[in-house]
Design an enzyme around this catalytic site. Sequence first.
Site: not given
Ligand code: DGL
Length: 269
Positions: A16, A47, A79-81, A193-194
């Site tokens: 994101s 996200y 991205c984990n989400t 979260c990355t």
């Molecule tokens: N970098 C994203 C992750 O790893 C999320 C950041 C977001 O909230 O967009 O979950």
Amino acid sequence: MAQVPDAAAPLLLFDSGVGGLSVLAEIRKVLPDAPVIYVADHAGLPYGDKSEAEIAARVCGLLGRLAERYQPRLVCIACNTASTIALAMVRDVLEIPIVGTVPAIKPAAEITQTGVIGLLGTAATIRQPYVDRLETAFARGKVLLRHAAPGLVAAAEAKLRGQPVDPAVFARAAAGLTAQVRGAEIDTVVLACTHFPLVEPELAEAFGGAVNFVHGGSGIARRVQVLVGGQRFDRVTEGLALFTGKDEAVAHQLAPALADLGLHQIAML
Ligand code: DGL
């Protein structure tokens, strides 16, 4: 038999925002010559406060169009989400290897001495059944305390643009875990979260240096390395960073951080 990809076919990393750069940093260590396209969906950031349906539709739609246009040899959802919600769906629609980023609960469970693990992620990630499944599979007999820390996403974005960040953001994230029942026993924190590894030094200070941090970056890099093993790389063009949205100025403020990872071209999608 699997097709041999064109030597110029890139690895496509997707997040994101700038969070996926923490994954790209690990990939660069093992595949320094790989051609890379990095995509930051700034128009959809963050996200973490979106619904599952919104995230799934957005990620599948964007990755479908990007794969068609750039013909990557592999996609990494950094991205984990997005991964905990849409990884299976993306794998269903794209016919190339897809590597996801999921919370590093397994390595955390292996190193904790106290048996109490903290997990910092977005609000969307920490409520995912995917995380429940990882907890059941790998952290049986341990305590896993979760906390949503959306403020860290904005903090990481600001830090990489060279802007100052209020240290209270990190203190609040740490307290969100340590103030929970048994929170004082946490010795290992999963950065799920990355964006969060990008502010690890600030978080370490907020936790008073008392915890180890774990994230998926190096494991993902090893997985990517295995999947492209034996393939040729021809880095004909400089790495490209693509941003959705209209804020070109923000994208250009990130130029030094992008250049550090070989992303010398910036464009808006
Ligand atoms: N970098 C994203 C992750 O790893 C999320 C950041 C977001 O909230 O967009 O979950």
